[in-house]
Write an enzyme that holds these catalytic residues in place. Sequence first.
Site, PDB file in Angstrom:
ATOM      1  N   HIS A 234      27.727 -28.967  -4.350  1.00 28.24           N
ATOM      2  CA  HIS A 234      27.558 -29.879  -5.485  1.00 28.24           C
ATOM      3  C   HIS A 234      28.566 -31.018  -5.360  1.00 28.24           C
ATOM      4  O   HIS A 234      29.741 -30.789  -5.121  1.00 28.24           O
ATOM      5  CB  HIS A 234      27.724 -29.133  -6.802  1.00 28.24           C
ATOM      6  CG  HIS A 234      26.549 -28.257  -7.091  1.00 28.24           C
ATOM      7  ND1 HIS A 234      25.961 -28.180  -8.317  1.00 28.24           N
ATOM      8  CD2 HIS A 234      25.831 -27.430  -6.289  1.00 28.24           C
ATOM      9  CE1 HIS A 234      24.942 -27.322  -8.274  1.00 28.24           C
ATOM     10  NE2 HIS A 234      24.855 -26.860  -7.049  1.00 28.24           N
TER      11      HIS A 234
ATOM     12  N   ARG B  66      16.297 -22.605  -2.185  1.00 34.12           N
ATOM     13  CA  ARG B  66      16.010 -22.888  -3.602  1.00 34.12           C
ATOM     14  C   ARG B  66      14.980 -23.992  -3.686  1.00 34.12           C
ATOM     15  O   ARG B  66      15.067 -25.005  -2.985  1.00 34.12           O
ATOM     16  CB  ARG B  66      17.276 -23.298  -4.369  1.00 34.12           C
ATOM     17  CG  ARG B  66      16.942 -23.566  -5.856  1.00 34.12           C
ATOM     18  CD  ARG B  66      18.165 -23.635  -6.752  1.00 34.12           C
ATOM     19  NE  ARG B  66      18.841 -24.901  -6.709  1.00 34.12           N
ATOM     20  CZ  ARG B  66      19.249 -25.591  -7.785  1.00 34.12           C
ATOM     21  NH1 ARG B  66      19.039 -25.122  -8.999  1.00 34.12           N
ATOM     22  NH2 ARG B  66      19.889 -26.717  -7.657  1.00 34.12           N
TER      23      ARG B  66
ATOM     24  N   ASP C 183      22.419 -26.518 -16.618  1.00 32.76           N
ATOM     25  CA  ASP C 183      21.322 -27.125 -17.366  1.00 32.76           C
ATOM     26  C   ASP C 183      21.215 -26.585 -18.779  1.00 32.76           C
ATOM     27  O   ASP C 183      20.810 -27.293 -19.693  1.00 32.76           O
ATOM     28  CB  ASP C 183      20.001 -26.948 -16.603  1.00 32.76           C
ATOM     29  CG  ASP C 183      19.888 -27.952 -15.466  1.00 32.76           C
ATOM     30  OD1 ASP C 183      19.703 -29.144 -15.758  1.00 32.76           O
ATOM     31  OD2 ASP C 183      20.025 -27.561 -14.295  1.00 32.76           O
TER      32      ASP C 183
ATOM     33  N   ARG D 162      21.099 -34.987 -13.427  1.00 39.69           N
ATOM     34  CA  ARG D 162      21.658 -33.690 -13.035  1.00 39.69           C
ATOM     35  C   ARG D 162      22.909 -33.402 -13.866  1.00 39.69           C
ATOM     36  O   ARG D 162      23.610 -34.307 -14.296  1.00 39.69           O
ATOM     37  CB  ARG D 162      22.002 -33.689 -11.545  1.00 39.69           C
ATOM     38  CG  ARG D 162      20.766 -33.739 -10.685  1.00 39.69           C
ATOM     39  CD  ARG D 162      21.072 -33.406  -9.252  1.00 39.69           C
ATOM     40  NE  ARG D 162      19.844 -33.340  -8.480  1.00 39.69           N
ATOM     41  CZ  ARG D 162      19.045 -32.287  -8.450  1.00 39.69           C
ATOM     42  NH1 ARG D 162      19.348 -31.220  -9.147  1.00 39.69           N
ATOM     43  NH2 ARG D 162      17.954 -32.301  -7.733  1.00 39.69           N
TER      44      ARG D 162
END
Length: 878
Positions: free
Chosen positions: A138, A395, A542, A712
């Site tokens: 990330h 993913r 999220d 995001r």
Amino acid sequence: MADMYASLRSNVSMLGQILGDTMRSDLGEPFLDKVEQIRQLAKSSRQGDESARQQMLELLTALPDDELVPVTKAFNQFLNLANIAEQFHTISRNCDELVCVPDPVEQLLGRMLNGPIDQKQMLSCLREMNIDLVLTAHPTEISRRTLIQKYSSVVDCLTALENDQLSEREFKQINLRLRQLIAQIWHTNEIRRERPTPVDEARWGLATIETSLWQAIPDFLRQLNDQVEERTGSQLPIDIAPVRFSSWMGGDRDGNPFVTAKVTQEVLDRNRHAAARLYLKDIVSLVGELSMEEANEELSQYTNGSCEPYRDVLRDLRQKLRNTIDYLNARLEGHQPEIDSHSIIWHQDDLKRPLLMLYQSLCDCGMSLIANGLLLDMLRRLACFGIHMLRLDIRQDAERHANAIAELTRYLGMGDFNHWDETEKQAFLLRELANRRPLIPVNWQPSDEVAEVLATCRLIATQPQQALGSYVISMASQPSDVLAVLLLLKETGCHYPMRVVPLFETLDDLNNAADCISALLDIDWYLGYTKGMQEVMIGYSDSAKDAGVMAAAWAQYRAQEQLVAVCKKAGVKLTLFHGRGGTIGRGGGPAHQAILSQPPGSVDGRIRVTEQGEMIRFKFGLPKLAVQSLALYTSAVMEATLLPPPEPKQEWRQCMQRLADESVLAYRSIVREEADFVAYFRAATPEVELGKLPLGSRPAKRRVDGGIESLRAIPWIFAWSQNRLMLPAWLGAGEALEAAAKRGELSLLQEMERQWPFFNTRISMLEMVYAKAEPNLARYYDTCLVPEDLRHLGEALRERLQQGIQAVLELTCSDSLMSHTPWNRESVRLRNPYIDPLNFLQAELLARSRKGQETSEQLQLALMLTIAGVAAGMRNTG
């Protein structure tokens, strides 16, 4: 600062002085004087001196273009060097007990064995423990790999300087090396010129293993074995691996168009290549060490009575590893060489069996002391890393699988899968999963998007099961989301039962997670497929972006409780996969505390956790730090399994539900319902400019045309940490606590904070965020950047921040934040005089760059450097 921090202060001062000398020799004395003047004014400004603040602002706003980059760089690098000194202090010989906690495993073993846990239980828990740390890329790790390596070398020098037996000549040599390193750092551009590719990110992950974890794993296991043996008289198994590592780097294609099947194949080959290289180094060392002649019968027969039996076996392995490296080099160069499984290491047993034979022979011949040296280290590395180094997770978004099947059903004239209801979808998928004939026609030409999904599934089918981890489905909400992936894997020839893991990440999906898994486990075919194991991923980023941290945390807690019950009823073992980021807004905070605050029964010896971006470096970047982190994880999982936290009382649950309901309303009333919010967010933070920073390989948004909802979680949180409002990590929580106190629930909240680890952790994390928030700096950003008609929103948000701080102080009966963690508070306070000028400068540079005129390259670079500097100072920023 108290005397106990003397060695830390000394190192910070020494590194700062060397950096000052470097700047003086590069840019002259007047430049250094200006930087020091800004620093001193920032310090005075912090103490409330308004004229000092004004002088500092005048100096910063008057900087000519050619001084923007060096001034920014000066503060930036001081923060990086302070981080290094602080990181080193926690593993230093001179570390004090307030910073360096005693070994958590040792403490826990003592507590357990003097309490309710017997030796058998404890040893069984350790042997069966399965902690899987999943490294992700990330994009908040701003530092370039070349600088990270230099920072690591600085730590080596600080370690060497702790030797009080150094001669004057040796001291001078180390000091010279430090000066050289800091000069190299100063003259290296901190910002990457280009955005990293997924392969670059994967190589960065491998570098962490090579430079730190490769050594830390055997060191940790030796330490653990010694502690267990001392307490129980028992030794741990040779191949024990309580902690293993997986990765998303090169496998996470959710919203990242740059991760393709071809990229994933290259990353898998690179992972295996790195493992082969490191094992080869170990084998070469063992050839030098194992010169013994005496062997047991098995080894003597295997080597035909050789006079150097151990070396014979090792030389054969050495050649096979060299052949493996040659084979993988050819693959990485684009060739497709034939696999000769007799001459290369292709299965784990190809390496494990011969090494175990050597180990057993040494033990049988009375040479256990030798067996338990480098040979045991290598066997334990093999148990942890395998021959694939990192198990790669795949993913993908649920919608991509549904679209692939819908395109296929339309082509076959069966209707549109996407238009069917859930019952129809499940019936179709189960029928096809049980059907032996192929579903995909040979001559079908799918669209590019669908072809890529199928190419990924075909790649999975060609890989050994040990090379891969889980197939994670983002935005999963229905059983059909899981069955769709299983059908695609079956149709592309996957011959083993890959773990398919739904990721529940919005508030609604978390609330419905247990129903979804219950429905799945009610399907006989699926229950058989699981072979008694079910993995579920809980999304933190999220869910917090959707509902705010307080409501998200409670939804995560309740989802886990319900999932434990559902799996227990079905007779299935549950593994929970926690998608935590580095920040509080993304489920971050101390891992040990986080694990102990999970619902009772939810850990049970098994856990998967993402480790992201800069947190990988902070936790695992140095071997000694990595050993500490591994000990923290192991002790937390053991404690959560054998000494689980209490079940929350009914009145605690009801209170927590009220807090969650009120906090989500307060959060959404701003983020979703305030008409000016998006405009204010984009004006008050560097959100737009962050998109230009070459951070990670993924785009900042899932959809280019989307608003906040498509942003995001990382840039969302990163942007708010830059202007120091830290909004996503507290919005809604303080308002809910204040309302509860007004209802007369203060004493209940205080009882929950004292007795319920989950709630205690929430409040502790809130305190840390509130301590890092700087409303005065956020106000300055508004003054410089936000149009007059939007500033009312900034005022309202800062008012809410203050109310939240008051609510937490009232709850904890404190007059200051983080009073129970003075070291953390001191750490934040120490950095402020270096972060503040970067924040003021950032606001000024944002204002200049937004005026619409042509901005110089120097201004753009300085702006990027301020973003990097604030991130370095704030530590857990994204």
